[in-house]
Design a protein around this motif. Sequence first.
Motif, PDB file in Angstrom:
ATOM      1  N   ILE A  69      -1.136   2.715   7.265  1.00 52.46           N
ATOM      2  CA  ILE A  69      -2.212   3.669   6.978  1.00 52.46           C
ATOM      3  C   ILE A  69      -3.175   3.820   8.155  1.00 52.46           C
TER       4      ILE A  69
ATOM      5  N   THR B 163      -6.363   4.549  -1.218  1.00 46.36           N
ATOM      6  CA  THR B 163      -6.010   4.352   0.186  1.00 46.36           C
ATOM      7  C   THR B 163      -6.998   5.055   1.110  1.00 46.36           C
TER       8      THR B 163
ATOM      9  N   GLN C  11      -8.956   3.910   4.597  1.00 47.58           N
ATOM     10  CA  GLN C  11      -8.806   4.631   5.867  1.00 47.58           C
ATOM     11  C   GLN C  11     -10.167   5.051   6.417  1.00 47.58           C
TER      12      GLN C  11
ATOM     13  N   THR D 159      -3.468  12.065  -0.157  1.00 45.02           N
ATOM     14  CA  THR D 159      -2.682  10.917   0.283  1.00 45.02           C
ATOM     15  C   THR D 159      -1.314  10.930  -0.391  1.00 45.02           C
TER      16      THR D 159
ATOM     17  N   LEU E  45       2.064   5.950  -1.004  1.00 45.88           N
ATOM     18  CA  LEU E  45       1.061   5.061  -0.421  1.00 45.88           C
ATOM     19  C   LEU E  45       0.065   4.596  -1.474  1.00 45.88           C
ATOM     20  N   GLU E  46      -0.317   5.504  -2.368  1.00 50.48           N
ATOM     21  CA  GLU E  46      -1.258   5.129  -3.420  1.00 50.48           C
ATOM     22  C   GLU E  46      -0.666   4.057  -4.330  1.00 50.48           C
TER      23      GLU E  46
ATOM     24  N   PHE F 100      -0.915   0.862  -2.519  1.00 51.31           N
ATOM     25  CA  PHE F 100      -2.302   0.376  -2.525  1.00 51.31           C
ATOM     26  C   PHE F 100      -2.610  -0.349  -3.835  1.00 51.31           C
TER      27      PHE F 100
END
Length: 461
Positions: free
Chosen positions: A50, A98, A102, A246, A250-251, A254
């Motif tokens: 990320i 996420t 970031q 996002t 990826l979420e 996370f």
Amino acid sequence: MGNAILSPLRPGRLLRGLAVLLLSVSLMAQPVAAQSILRDAETEAFLKEISAPLVAAAGLQPGNVDIILVGDKSINAFVAGGQAVYIHSGLIETADNTNEIQGVIAHELGHITGGHIIRFGEGARGATGITLLSLLLGAAAMAAGSADAGMGVIMAGQQAALGKFLAFNRVQEASADAAGVGFLEKAGISGEGMLSFFLKLRKEEYRYTSTYAEADPFMQTHPMSGEREAALSGDVLKSPAYRNKTDPALEARFKRIKAKLIGYMDDPTTALRKYPESDRSAAAHYARAYAWHRGAYPDKAAEEVAKLVASAPDDPYFRELQGQILLESGKPKEALAPLRMAVKGSRGSPLISSLLGHALLATEDNDNLAEARDVLKVAVARDRENPFAWYTLGMAYARLGDEPRAQLATAERYALIGNTRLAMASAEAAMARIPRGTPDYIRAEDIALSARAEASDKKRR
């Protein structure tokens, strides 16, 4: 620390007060010393992924920037020299997505590109100059017979010095905010998470002051969260990347990482309350597996991991946890199969490889020693900053009868943990039996020379 600086000083404590201020400045520059680093293959891979577009947007090389997880429940992140961003586990637990992480990373990269750690001395020098001048003027007043006036001058000087240093720091924080917004936009990442995280920080300010007005903005290391939000919202809202979303994958990662941190860092009862049995998500199974394992309920932990593995048999991190629980429950032979799968699925993650090496040794089967040595050699070649891997490799060499290389691995471990005396002794013992001029001999010589030089420096100081 702040109270020590601002509390009244008796004449006999005059120089001690100056020492407190200067010590405070030095402590701010070294925030990592009293904290523990958490190593987790899945979390490190996620943070690296990320942050990669942000690092590139900042004009830095992704391979040269480390995102390091600190085992601390407070909500914080910082840089401390070099190209490394430290993120507290408490910050990840507090974040909702996420994008918020970031936003924090983008801000910290702003500190790196702005050279703020290198410029730290500028603020400290200005503050120290004011303090020394107030000491001289206060001493002169005391010598003239006015002790109260002299102490007043000294106290005012210390207050002014602290205020000057904090003002310098707030300018750097505002600069890092602006740079972070630019990195997010250049990377095509929304700044929405940066703004939403500031709302969380504002709530924290309310928690520690009965009214917002009680938080003196001139005595803060950072601009007040409301001010930061107002300053950034215009730039963030007009960014073409603001509406970018996002990646759902990826979420999902996370949520898993946040859950495993809660399961690992929180009290097991608290973790189980946050992730009750009614929650059947992968994240909840993850959290409960860690919580049950930490609470010494290996069977319940194994049940949770079995559900994870059933849902994704090839997931290397589920297999890693399965192997870890078996190993730490006294079943090293049963741990080998899932750990081998985890190493393969993670493309040879050095952290998982070191765990496999440990399991191979724990079987106490001599047939596994050569595999343990080979796995651990690859692990330390890819990640030299792992004292446990060096320790385990030293054990493998010793049990194979290769004492010189066992000594070399031991020297590597002691050098990493800062024990220069034992690093030097182990390196010299290795040099005595390793053929001169070989790579292993040269490495042992480097460790010995470095340890000897460091020991000499300490003696001179």
